[in-house]
Design an enzyme around this catalytic site. Structure first.
Site, short mmCIF file in Angstrom:
data_model
loop_
_atom_site.label_atom_id
_atom_site.label_comp_id
_atom_site.label_asym_id
_atom_site.label_seq_id
_atom_site.Cartn_x
_atom_site.Cartn_y
_atom_site.Cartn_z
CB CYS A 166 -0.88 0.04 1.27
SG CYS A 166 -1.92 -1.39 1.52
CB CYS B 128 -3.69 2.43 2.49
SG CYS B 128 -4.88 1.17 1.94
CB CYS C 83 -3.47 -1.82 -1.75
SG CYS C 83 -5.00 -1.43 -0.87
CB CYS D 187 -4.21 3.02 -1.17
SG CYS D 187 -2.89 1.77 -1.14
#
Length: 349
Positions: free
Chosen positions: A36, A40, A67, A70
């Site tokens: 991430c 996030c 991810c 994000c």
């Protein structure tokens, strides 16, 4: 000089999600395999499950997936894709570092990220697009001067020199194929971005974008096939992308995409033997030399491996040193180890 944050300090900084959005690193979560960007919206994992990376590529090479909340690849990729689209639309514009800086780009960052994203330096990419336009003009029967203007070159000598550097001969002496242009496309994988060159019937090149001497691979295709190369997708581009997804998901052990191999007779013989190495197995360079019928040709075989231009499909990552070590790999030894691990092969440290 400001000291870099320690990993514990980075973790502490992630507790304030809004403040963390300005931080420049990436968080890998070992319990999920996801990485991430700071800030996030997902719940912060336990410290023991966190690894930290300076660059997106470092997280991808470590086997982490981006991810979906994000989108750590998103911002950078959107910027670079927009820049590529602008260059493709008008390669004759001023794409110098000074001009890009006036548009708000950081030349130093752009120089590095553009090459990671495409496999080309920014200047090589612009030159390639411009010369591709000139080649298409010549292919249609236009004069050299019209091709020069289509390519956006003010100087006839500059056009001739750049064209000869790509095709290996002057514009007036280059006999171009009447075939359709080849298409270049980019593909995301867990081990980094890849670039393919294909037409509607076969695949000519597949490489990781940070492969050493990427422009040399493209030049070889230009010179041997005499066809312009344009950005775009074909049925073969889509087929190899689907197969790459299956391969990295562990659901594909043999690629079926049709290939056009570009090399010498010895290189093609070596590549044919490479393709016979089963998924999940390895051979030494000496084994491969014996397979091609010349046990003294170990060095020549290693050189042919590095030039096959079809990563994964012509599986040079399955060739290791005689002592069981990794040996070499143009795509990087960490990536070679990761590919072999994906196929269930353990290599000694």
């Amino acid at each position: 000089m400001t000291q870099p944050l320690t990993d514990d300090q980075r973790y502490a900084a992630l507790l304030d999600k809004e403040a963390a959005k300005g931080l420049r690193f990436y968080l890998g979560v070992t319990s999920t395999g996801i990485f991430c960007r700071p800030g996030c919206p997902a719940r912060l994992p336990l410290r023991k499950n966190c690894l930290f990376f300076e660059e997106v590529q470092d997280a991808l090479l470590a086997g982490f997936r981006p991810c979906k909340r994000c989108h750590p690849l998103g911002g950078q990729h959107r910027m670079l894709e927009a820049l590529m689209a602008d260059i493709l639309a008008d390669p004759s514009k001023d794409w110098s570092e000074a001009a890009l800086q006036d548009q708000g780009y950081s030349p130093t960052t752009l120089r590095r990220t553009f090459k990671d994203h495409t496999g080309f330096s920014l200047s090589d990419f612009v030159r390639w697009v411009r010369l591709g336009r000139g080649a298409k003009s010549l292919q249609k029967g236009d004069s050299v001067i019209n091709a020069q203007l289509d390519a956006g070159f003010d100087s006839p000598s500059g056009f001739r020199a750049a064209y000869a550097g790509l095709f290996g001969s002057a514009p007036a002496k280059t006999k171009l194929s009447d075939g359709a242009p080849l298409s270049i496309a980019w593909h995301e994988t867990p081990l980094g971005r890849m670039v393919s060159i294909a037409d509607e019937t076969s695949l000519y090149m597949l490489e990781f974008t940070n492969r050493v001497e990427m422009i040399g691979q493209v030049k070889r295709l230009y010179r041997l096939h005499r066809r312009p190369i344009e950005a775009g997708r074909t049925a073969i581009s889509e087929q190899i992308e689907a197969e790459l997804t299956s391969y990295f998901n562990g659901n594909l052990t043999a690629f079926q995409t049709p290939l056009t191999l570009t090399g010498t007779a010895f290189q093609k013989q070596t590549w044919a033997q490479l393709q016979k190495i089963p998924y999940g197995e390895t051979r030494s360079y000496a084994d491969l030399a014996i397979a091609v019928g010349n046990d003294k040709a170990v060095r020549a075989v290693a050189g042919s491996n590095a030039k096959n231009g079809l990563a994964l499909i012509v599986p040079c990552h399955r060739v290791i040193a005689k002592d069981g070590g990794l040996g070499g790999y143009a795509g990087g030894l960490d990536r070679k180890r990761a590919l072999l691990a994906l196929e269930g092969v353990e290599i000694k440290a």
